[in-house]
Design a protein around this motif. Structure first.
Motif, short mmCIF file in Angstrom:
data_model
loop_
_atom_site.label_atom_id
_atom_site.label_comp_id
_atom_site.label_asym_id
_atom_site.label_seq_id
_atom_site.Cartn_x
_atom_site.Cartn_y
_atom_site.Cartn_z
N GLY A 59 0.82 -1.21 0.00
CA GLY A 59 0.00 0.00 0.00
C GLY A 59 0.85 1.26 0.00
O GLY A 59 0.58 2.22 -0.74
N GLU A 60 1.91 1.26 0.83
CA GLU A 60 2.81 2.41 0.87
C GLU A 60 3.53 2.60 -0.45
O GLU A 60 3.72 3.73 -0.91
CB GLU A 60 3.82 2.24 2.01
N LEU A 61 3.91 1.50 -1.07
CA LEU A 61 4.60 1.56 -2.36
C LEU A 61 3.69 2.17 -3.43
O LEU A 61 4.13 3.00 -4.22
CB LEU A 61 5.07 0.17 -2.78
N LEU A 62 2.43 1.76 -3.46
CA LEU A 62 1.51 2.33 -4.45
C LEU A 62 1.37 3.83 -4.23
O LEU A 62 1.33 4.60 -5.19
CB LEU A 62 0.15 1.64 -4.39
N GLU A 63 1.31 4.26 -2.98
CA GLU A 63 1.23 5.69 -2.67
C GLU A 63 2.47 6.41 -3.20
O GLU A 63 2.37 7.48 -3.81
CB GLU A 63 1.11 5.90 -1.17
N LYS A 64 3.65 5.84 -2.97
CA LYS A 64 4.89 6.45 -3.46
C LYS A 64 4.90 6.52 -4.98
O LYS A 64 5.28 7.53 -5.56
CB LYS A 64 6.11 5.64 -3.00
N ASN A 73 13.17 2.92 -6.88
CA ASN A 73 14.26 2.04 -7.32
C ASN A 73 13.68 0.97 -8.26
O ASN A 73 12.46 0.86 -8.43
CB ASN A 73 15.01 1.42 -6.14
N GLU A 74 14.53 0.18 -8.87
CA GLU A 74 14.10 -0.78 -9.88
C GLU A 74 13.09 -1.79 -9.34
O GLU A 74 12.08 -2.08 -9.99
CB GLU A 74 15.31 -1.51 -10.45
N ASP A 75 13.34 -2.35 -8.15
CA ASP A 75 12.41 -3.34 -7.58
C ASP A 75 11.05 -2.72 -7.29
O ASP A 75 10.01 -3.33 -7.55
CB ASP A 75 13.00 -3.94 -6.29
N ASP A 76 11.05 -1.50 -6.76
CA ASP A 76 9.79 -0.82 -6.46
C ASP A 76 9.03 -0.48 -7.75
O ASP A 76 7.80 -0.56 -7.79
CB ASP A 76 10.03 0.43 -5.63
N LYS A 77 9.76 -0.11 -8.78
CA LYS A 77 9.10 0.16 -10.07
C LYS A 77 8.47 -1.10 -10.62
O LYS A 77 7.36 -1.07 -11.16
CB LYS A 77 10.10 0.72 -11.08
N THR A 79 7.31 -3.78 -8.98
CA THR A 79 6.10 -4.11 -8.23
C THR A 79 4.99 -3.10 -8.50
O THR A 79 3.83 -3.47 -8.72
CB THR A 79 6.41 -4.17 -6.72
N SER A 80 5.34 -1.82 -8.50
CA SER A 80 4.34 -0.77 -8.76
C SER A 80 3.77 -0.90 -10.17
O SER A 80 2.57 -0.65 -10.38
CB SER A 80 4.97 0.62 -8.60
N ASN A 81 4.60 -1.26 -11.11
CA ASN A 81 4.13 -1.47 -12.47
C ASN A 81 3.01 -2.51 -12.51
O ASN A 81 1.98 -2.30 -13.15
CB ASN A 81 5.30 -1.89 -13.36
N TYR A 82 3.21 -3.62 -11.81
CA TYR A 82 2.17 -4.66 -11.79
C TYR A 82 0.90 -4.17 -11.11
O TYR A 82 -0.21 -4.49 -11.54
CB TYR A 82 2.69 -5.92 -11.09
N LEU A 83 1.05 -3.39 -10.06
CA LEU A 83 -0.14 -2.83 -9.38
C LEU A 83 -0.88 -1.87 -10.30
O LEU A 83 -2.12 -1.92 -10.40
CB LEU A 83 0.27 -2.10 -8.10
#
Length: 164
Positions: A59-64, A73-77, A79-83
């Protein structure tokens, strides 16, 4: 000959009653189909939200990502891409159901407000520029023609900052 008129009249009334009954059945079937779609729509919404509630970091990642995609960063991108893909596919489905007049206008308006609010966040726009070709042209055109709301849909972080 009088019997013939009576028989034809009864047959005609039977045909009319059959058509009325058929129209009633079609209406009921349409209502049932819409109810099934609304239920499916609700389940999809709840499933998306459930994963964000059960996994606080997600949830925090989607907000960011919504706020600033390019700074992830690459890993967060990844995961966020899939969301984002999951969310935008859901919205694309709603868009087409709206075009087919399956979605109730009030339900569409409520979801549209959320959709446009999130779509116009800076981070979402940064992601969209890189990924929009994955979606149908008329859906892309529709989103891109929407006006940015005067008051953008707040993220949880926005709500927290304003309440301090």
């Amino acid at each position: 000959m009088n019997y013939e008129i009576i028989i034809n009249s009864i047959a005609s009334i039977g045909v009319i009653l059959s058509v009325i009954f058929l129209a009633y059945q079609i209406k009921k079937n349409t209502q049932a189909s819409r109810a099934n779609y609304y239920d499916s729509l609700n389940k999809t919404n709840m499933e998306f939200l459930r994963q964000l509630v059960e996994n606080r970091e997600l949830g925090e990642l989607l907000e960011k990502a919504t706020s600033n995609w390019d700074n992830l960063n690459e890993d967060d991108k990844r995961t966020s891409n899939y969301l984002f893909i999951q969310l935008f596919r859901h919205w694309e489905n709603m868009f087409y159901q709206h075009k087919l007049s399956v979605l109730d206008k009030q339900l569409w308006t409520n979801h549209l407000n959320t959709m446009i609010g999130y779509f116009h966040h800076d981070g979402t726009q940064e992601w969209w520029l890189k990924r929009k070709m994955a979606f149908a042209k008329d859906f892309r055109d529709f989103l891109e023609k929407t006006e940015k709301p005067k008051q953008i849909y707040p993220t949880i972080k926005d709500l927290t900052i304003k309440n301090k």
